[in-house]
Write a protein that holds these residues in place. Sequence first.
Motif, mmCIF file in Angstrom:
data_model
loop_
_atom_site.group_PDB
_atom_site.id
_atom_site.type_symbol
_atom_site.label_atom_id
_atom_site.label_comp_id
_atom_site.label_asym_id
_atom_site.label_seq_id
_atom_site.Cartn_x
_atom_site.Cartn_y
_atom_site.Cartn_z
ATOM 1 N N ILE A 152 12.986 31.795 72.038
ATOM 2 C CA ILE A 152 14.651 32.084 71.320
ATOM 3 C C ILE A 152 14.934 30.351 71.129
ATOM 4 C CG2 ILE A 152 17.271 31.902 72.742
ATOM 5 C CD1 ILE A 152 15.821 33.537 75.270
ATOM 6 N N HIS A 153 14.596 29.522 71.565
ATOM 7 C CA HIS A 153 14.925 28.357 71.302
ATOM 8 C C HIS A 153 14.597 27.985 69.388
ATOM 9 C CE1 HIS A 153 13.655 23.955 69.800
ATOM 10 N NE2 HIS A 153 14.592 23.357 70.071
ATOM 11 N N ASP A 154 13.607 28.150 68.869
ATOM 12 C CA ASP A 154 12.685 28.973 67.345
ATOM 13 C C ASP A 154 13.668 29.109 66.714
ATOM 14 O OD1 ASP A 154 10.031 27.520 68.414
ATOM 15 O OD2 ASP A 154 8.648 28.241 68.234
ATOM 16 N N ILE A 155 14.255 30.670 66.982
ATOM 17 C CA ILE A 155 14.909 31.352 66.960
ATOM 18 C C ILE A 155 16.471 30.740 66.520
ATOM 19 C CG2 ILE A 155 16.222 33.843 67.002
ATOM 20 C CD1 ILE A 155 14.483 35.191 68.516
ATOM 21 N N CYS A 156 17.110 30.437 67.048
ATOM 22 C CA CYS A 156 17.658 29.468 67.258
ATOM 23 C C CYS A 156 17.870 28.529 65.804
ATOM 24 C CB CYS A 156 18.565 28.207 68.285
ATOM 25 S SG CYS A 156 18.521 29.956 69.598
ATOM 26 N N ALA A 157 16.705 27.582 66.081
ATOM 27 C CA ALA A 157 16.794 26.541 65.333
ATOM 28 C C ALA A 157 16.887 26.902 63.998
ATOM 29 C CB ALA A 157 15.538 25.743 65.920
ATOM 30 N N ALA A 158 15.843 28.197 63.701
ATOM 31 C CA ALA A 158 15.607 28.322 61.935
ATOM 32 C C ALA A 158 17.368 28.851 61.302
ATOM 33 C CB ALA A 158 14.963 29.878 62.060
ATOM 34 N N ARG A 159 17.767 29.754 62.487
ATOM 35 C CA ARG A 159 18.946 30.419 62.180
ATOM 36 C C ARG A 159 19.494 29.257 61.793
ATOM 37 N NH1 ARG A 159 22.373 31.392 59.806
ATOM 38 N NH2 ARG A 159 24.586 32.551 59.659
ATOM 39 N N LEU A 160 20.240 28.116 62.592
ATOM 40 C CA LEU A 160 21.074 26.568 62.256
ATOM 41 C C LEU A 160 20.198 26.203 61.229
ATOM 42 C CD1 LEU A 160 21.641 26.507 65.779
ATOM 43 C CD2 LEU A 160 23.008 27.213 64.857
ATOM 44 N N GLU A 161 18.597 25.908 60.534
ATOM 45 C CA GLU A 161 18.815 25.052 59.840
ATOM 46 C C GLU A 161 19.438 25.543 58.218
ATOM 47 O OE1 GLU A 161 14.682 25.308 59.395
ATOM 48 O OE2 GLU A 161 14.263 23.706 60.749
ATOM 49 N N THR A 162 20.369 27.739 57.890
ATOM 50 C CA THR A 162 20.425 27.375 57.297
ATOM 51 C C THR A 162 21.635 28.153 57.246
ATOM 52 O OG1 THR A 162 20.761 29.831 57.687
ATOM 53 C CG2 THR A 162 18.540 29.083 56.581
ATOM 54 N N TRP A 163 22.311 27.268 58.547
ATOM 55 C CA TRP A 163 24.371 27.120 58.234
ATOM 56 C C TRP A 163 24.841 26.363 57.667
ATOM 57 C CZ3 TRP A 163 28.463 24.475 60.296
ATOM 58 C CH2 TRP A 163 27.714 23.199 60.865
ATOM 59 N N LEU A 164 24.094 25.036 57.599
ATOM 60 C CA LEU A 164 24.882 24.217 56.916
ATOM 61 C C LEU A 164 25.350 24.660 55.084
ATOM 62 C CD1 LEU A 164 26.442 21.281 57.192
ATOM 63 C CD2 LEU A 164 24.014 20.599 56.373
ATOM 64 N N PHE A 165 25.087 25.906 55.068
ATOM 65 C CA PHE A 165 24.809 25.729 52.880
ATOM 66 C C PHE A 165 25.791 26.939 52.956
ATOM 67 C CE2 PHE A 165 20.421 23.361 54.095
ATOM 68 C CZ PHE A 165 20.712 22.372 53.433
ATOM 69 N N GLU A 166 25.560 27.626 54.376
ATOM 70 C CA GLU A 166 26.696 29.194 54.074
ATOM 71 C C GLU A 166 28.047 28.965 53.962
ATOM 72 O OE1 GLU A 166 26.144 31.198 57.334
ATOM 73 O OE2 GLU A 166 23.738 31.672 56.938
#
Length: 75
Positions: free
Chosen positions: A60-74
Amino acid sequence: MWLTANSLAADWTEGARLRYVSIELANSIWAIELLRDARELALFDNALQLDYKSVIVRGIHDICAARLETWLFEK
């Protein structure tokens, strides 16, 4: 709450965007029926902290971390 707990800060627009992405992410993880009962999964240790020895917690942590790495650019 997480930002404060980790001595971080965001302006209100970043906070609003992060809130939206966090809700979206939580909903997608909640859709996985096997992950709905935290008591059965033993996601927490005796101090009620996430138990990172658990493969599920790390996943779950890995899924969240991967998703949040891209949120800043959206936008």
